[in-house]
Design a protein around this motif. Sequence first.
Motif, PDB file in Angstrom:
ATOM      1  N   CYS A 194      -9.098  25.305  -7.659  1.00  0.00           N
ATOM      2  CA  CYS A 194      -8.244  25.975  -6.678  1.00  0.00           C
ATOM      3  C   CYS A 194      -8.743  27.371  -6.286  1.00  0.00           C
ATOM      4  O   CYS A 194      -8.184  27.994  -5.388  1.00  0.00           O
ATOM      5  CB  CYS A 194      -6.803  26.073  -7.197  1.00  0.00           C
ATOM      6  SG  CYS A 194      -6.590  27.323  -8.477  1.00  0.00           S
ATOM      7  N   GLY A 195      -9.780  27.876  -6.948  1.00  0.00           N
ATOM      8  CA  GLY A 195     -10.350  29.155  -6.543  1.00  0.00           C
ATOM      9  C   GLY A 195      -9.664  30.384  -7.114  1.00  0.00           C
ATOM     10  O   GLY A 195     -10.043  31.511  -6.801  1.00  0.00           O
ATOM     11  N   ALA A 196      -8.650  30.194  -7.938  1.00  0.00           N
ATOM     12  CA  ALA A 196      -7.982  31.342  -8.557  1.00  0.00           C
ATOM     13  C   ALA A 196      -8.907  31.976  -9.598  1.00  0.00           C
ATOM     14  O   ALA A 196      -9.807  31.322 -10.126  1.00  0.00           O
ATOM     15  CB  ALA A 196      -6.683  30.884  -9.221  1.00  0.00           C
ATOM     16  N   VAL A 197      -8.675  33.233  -9.903  1.00  0.00           N
ATOM     17  CA  VAL A 197      -9.464  33.914 -10.926  1.00  0.00           C
ATOM     18  C   VAL A 197      -8.971  33.475 -12.304  1.00  0.00           C
ATOM     19  O   VAL A 197      -7.779  33.530 -12.592  1.00  0.00           O
ATOM     20  CB  VAL A 197      -9.340  35.448 -10.781  1.00  0.00           C
ATOM     21  CG1 VAL A 197     -10.066  36.155 -11.930  1.00  0.00           C
ATOM     22  CG2 VAL A 197      -9.912  35.901  -9.446  1.00  0.00           C
ATOM     23  N   ILE A 198      -9.897  33.002 -13.132  1.00  0.00           N
ATOM     24  CA  ILE A 198      -9.497  32.584 -14.478  1.00  0.00           C
ATOM     25  C   ILE A 198     -10.439  33.181 -15.522  1.00  0.00           C
ATOM     26  O   ILE A 198     -11.554  33.591 -15.208  1.00  0.00           O
ATOM     27  CB  ILE A 198      -9.468  31.044 -14.639  1.00  0.00           C
ATOM     28  CG1 ILE A 198     -10.816  30.433 -14.246  1.00  0.00           C
ATOM     29  CG2 ILE A 198      -8.367  30.430 -13.830  1.00  0.00           C
ATOM     30  CD1 ILE A 198     -10.858  28.940 -14.483  1.00  0.00           C
ATOM     31  N   ALA A 199      -9.971  33.222 -16.757  1.00  0.00           N
ATOM     32  CA  ALA A 199     -10.770  33.755 -17.862  1.00  0.00           C
ATOM     33  C   ALA A 199     -11.511  32.619 -18.545  1.00  0.00           C
ATOM     34  O   ALA A 199     -10.929  31.588 -18.882  1.00  0.00           O
ATOM     35  CB  ALA A 199      -9.868  34.463 -18.850  1.00  0.00           C
ATOM     36  N   TYR A 200     -12.796  32.802 -18.692  1.00  0.00           N
ATOM     37  CA  TYR A 200     -13.627  31.855 -19.414  1.00  0.00           C
ATOM     38  C   TYR A 200     -13.938  32.430 -20.784  1.00  0.00           C
ATOM     39  O   TYR A 200     -14.048  33.640 -20.941  1.00  0.00           O
ATOM     40  CB  TYR A 200     -14.982  31.662 -18.720  1.00  0.00           C
ATOM     41  CG  TYR A 200     -14.971  30.915 -17.433  1.00  0.00           C
ATOM     42  CD1 TYR A 200     -15.452  29.614 -17.383  1.00  0.00           C
ATOM     43  CD2 TYR A 200     -14.527  31.508 -16.261  1.00  0.00           C
ATOM     44  CE1 TYR A 200     -15.475  28.920 -16.178  1.00  0.00           C
ATOM     45  CE2 TYR A 200     -14.543  30.825 -15.052  1.00  0.00           C
ATOM     46  CZ  TYR A 200     -15.016  29.532 -15.022  1.00  0.00           C
ATOM     47  OH  TYR A 200     -15.049  28.848 -13.850  1.00  0.00           O
ATOM     48  N   GLU A 201     -14.111  31.561 -21.727  1.00  0.00           N
ATOM     49  CA  GLU A 201     -14.551  32.003 -23.047  1.00  0.00           C
ATOM     50  C   GLU A 201     -15.690  31.094 -23.486  1.00  0.00           C
ATOM     51  O   GLU A 201     -15.555  29.866 -23.453  1.00  0.00           O
ATOM     52  CB  GLU A 201     -13.384  31.902 -24.033  1.00  0.00           C
ATOM     53  CG  GLU A 201     -13.620  32.666 -25.297  1.00  0.00           C
ATOM     54  CD  GLU A 201     -12.344  32.807 -26.128  1.00  0.00           C
ATOM     55  OE1 GLU A 201     -12.482  33.184 -27.287  1.00  0.00           O
ATOM     56  OE2 GLU A 201     -11.250  32.523 -25.611  1.00  0.00           O
ATOM     57  N   VAL A 202     -16.824  31.678 -23.856  1.00  0.00           N
ATOM     58  CA  VAL A 202     -17.963  30.875 -24.301  1.00  0.00           C
ATOM     59  C   VAL A 202     -18.508  31.448 -25.602  1.00  0.00           C
ATOM     60  O   VAL A 202     -18.269  32.615 -25.916  1.00  0.00           O
ATOM     61  CB  VAL A 202     -19.105  30.831 -23.249  1.00  0.00           C
ATOM     62  CG1 VAL A 202     -18.639  30.219 -21.946  1.00  0.00           C
ATOM     63  CG2 VAL A 202     -19.686  32.219 -23.020  1.00  0.00           C
ATOM     64  N   GLY A 203     -19.211  30.623 -26.339  1.00  0.00           N
ATOM     65  CA  GLY A 203     -19.783  31.120 -27.584  1.00  0.00           C
ATOM     66  C   GLY A 203     -20.847  30.186 -28.129  1.00  0.00           C
ATOM     67  O   GLY A 203     -20.985  29.040 -27.690  1.00  0.00           O
ATOM     68  N   GLN A 204     -21.594  30.726 -29.076  1.00  0.00           N
ATOM     69  CA  GLN A 204     -22.573  29.940 -29.837  1.00  0.00           C
ATOM     70  C   GLN A 204     -22.395  30.302 -31.301  1.00  0.00           C
ATOM     71  O   GLN A 204     -22.097  31.459 -31.614  1.00  0.00           O
ATOM     72  CB  GLN A 204     -24.005  30.330 -29.436  1.00  0.00           C
ATOM     73  CG  GLN A 204     -24.573  29.595 -28.249  1.00  0.00           C
ATOM     74  CD  GLN A 204     -26.023  30.018 -27.999  1.00  0.00           C
ATOM     75  OE1 GLN A 204     -26.355  31.180 -28.063  1.00  0.00           O
ATOM     76  NE2 GLN A 204     -26.878  29.054 -27.705  1.00  0.00           N
ATOM     77  N   TRP A 205     -22.616  29.359 -32.172  1.00  0.00           N
ATOM     78  CA  TRP A 205     -22.511  29.664 -33.600  1.00  0.00           C
ATOM     79  C   TRP A 205     -23.316  28.656 -34.420  1.00  0.00           C
ATOM     80  O   TRP A 205     -23.670  27.581 -33.935  1.00  0.00           O
ATOM     81  CB  TRP A 205     -21.049  29.702 -34.042  1.00  0.00           C
ATOM     82  CG  TRP A 205     -20.310  28.405 -33.949  1.00  0.00           C
ATOM     83  CD1 TRP A 205     -20.115  27.512 -34.959  1.00  0.00           C
ATOM     84  CD2 TRP A 205     -19.668  27.854 -32.787  1.00  0.00           C
ATOM     85  NE1 TRP A 205     -19.385  26.437 -34.483  1.00  0.00           N
ATOM     86  CE2 TRP A 205     -19.102  26.623 -33.179  1.00  0.00           C
ATOM     87  CE3 TRP A 205     -19.534  28.283 -31.458  1.00  0.00           C
ATOM     88  CZ2 TRP A 205     -18.406  25.806 -32.269  1.00  0.00           C
ATOM     89  CZ3 TRP A 205     -18.843  27.470 -30.556  1.00  0.00           C
ATOM     90  CH2 TRP A 205     -18.278  26.253 -30.973  1.00  0.00           C
ATOM     91  N   ILE A 206     -23.598  29.052 -35.651  1.00  0.00           N
ATOM     92  CA  ILE A 206     -24.314  28.165 -36.575  1.00  0.00           C
ATOM     93  C   ILE A 206     -23.335  27.724 -37.646  1.00  0.00           C
ATOM     94  O   ILE A 206     -22.683  28.558 -38.282  1.00  0.00           O
ATOM     95  CB  ILE A 206     -25.509  28.890 -37.235  1.00  0.00           C
ATOM     96  CG1 ILE A 206     -26.515  29.345 -36.164  1.00  0.00           C
ATOM     97  CG2 ILE A 206     -26.208  27.969 -38.236  1.00  0.00           C
ATOM     98  CD1 ILE A 206     -27.584  30.291 -36.690  1.00  0.00           C
ATOM     99  N   GLU A 207     -23.189  26.429 -37.780  1.00  0.00           N
ATOM    100  CA  GLU A 207     -22.246  25.888 -38.743  1.00  0.00           C
ATOM    101  C   GLU A 207     -22.935  24.787 -39.542  1.00  0.00           C
ATOM    102  O   GLU A 207     -23.442  23.833 -38.965  1.00  0.00           O
ATOM    103  CB  GLU A 207     -21.030  25.337 -37.980  1.00  0.00           C
ATOM    104  CG  GLU A 207     -19.829  25.062 -38.843  1.00  0.00           C
ATOM    105  CD  GLU A 207     -18.637  24.583 -37.994  1.00  0.00           C
ATOM    106  OE1 GLU A 207     -18.462  25.077 -36.866  1.00  0.00           O
ATOM    107  OE2 GLU A 207     -17.916  23.705 -38.475  1.00  0.00           O
ATOM    108  N   ARG A 208     -22.959  24.943 -40.840  1.00  0.00           N
ATOM    109  CA  ARG A 208     -23.634  23.993 -41.738  1.00  0.00           C
ATOM    110  C   ARG A 208     -25.048  23.646 -41.256  1.00  0.00           C
ATOM    111  O   ARG A 208     -25.439  22.485 -41.173  1.00  0.00           O
ATOM    112  CB  ARG A 208     -22.830  22.700 -41.874  1.00  0.00           C
ATOM    113  CG  ARG A 208     -21.492  22.910 -42.556  1.00  0.00           C
ATOM    114  CD  ARG A 208     -20.890  21.600 -43.016  1.00  0.00           C
ATOM    115  NE  ARG A 208     -19.484  21.745 -43.278  1.00  0.00           N
ATOM    116  CZ  ARG A 208     -18.518  21.419 -42.424  1.00  0.00           C
ATOM    117  NH1 ARG A 208     -18.801  20.920 -41.256  1.00  0.00           N
ATOM    118  NH2 ARG A 208     -17.259  21.584 -42.740  1.00  0.00           N
ATOM    119  N   GLY A 209     -25.769  24.687 -40.862  1.00  0.00           N
ATOM    120  CA  GLY A 209     -27.162  24.482 -40.483  1.00  0.00           C
ATOM    121  C   GLY A 209     -27.368  23.863 -39.114  1.00  0.00           C
ATOM    122  O   GLY A 209     -28.472  23.411 -38.795  1.00  0.00           O
ATOM    123  N   VAL A 210     -26.314  23.811 -38.306  1.00  0.00           N
ATOM    124  CA  VAL A 210     -26.421  23.207 -36.980  1.00  0.00           C
ATOM    125  C   VAL A 210     -26.012  24.240 -35.920  1.00  0.00           C
ATOM    126  O   VAL A 210     -25.062  25.000 -36.118  1.00  0.00           O
ATOM    127  CB  VAL A 210     -25.503  21.958 -36.868  1.00  0.00           C
ATOM    128  CG1 VAL A 210     -25.561  21.361 -35.462  1.00  0.00           C
ATOM    129  CG2 VAL A 210     -25.916  20.917 -37.903  1.00  0.00           C
TER     130      VAL A 210
END
Length: 162
Positions: A15-31
């Motif tokens: 719809c083109g409204a302004v929204i908040a994105y959340e992104v991340g990277q992490w290492i968990e159990r060697g992955v």
Amino acid sequence: MKTQGTQFTGLCPECGAVIAYEVGQWIERGVLWWGSEGQCERCAHGWCERDHGPVTPDRVRQALLTAHGPVRLGLADVPDKLVPLLRALRTTEDLTVAEARARAGELSATGLFGTLVEREYLALGLRDRGLAVVLERAVGSTEPQGPDAAAAVQPLRNVARG
Ligand SMILES: [Zn+2]
């Protein structure tokens, strides 16, 4: 657990409204994992995706690089054997032998740039195989490629020297 995330605003694809994105990277159990989520308050478009593997989607990587800046992973010593290096690169980044050789050359020459978590992940793989590595923040640049890569870390070295 090594993790890095960021929030930013963008436009809802529905719809083109302004929204908040959340992104991340992490290492968990060697992955190596990545995640992305957002929720539009106007049209209720929302998603929450997470996956693991050697390739993180570029939109997630770019958001992290913009927010936190790239880090540089280099070798502390010139390795006397290439095989452990190639093995580490192939398993952590899912490369062919030819690709791994190219990456090894790049790693030895200028170092490899990327997000904190993906470089930390490769550093783990290299350390597991007995290779000493240097992980440092590349200040004031987006992810540089080629000859510019060496110049990008220069300011940091100057500061360190005093
Ligand atoms: Zn929307």
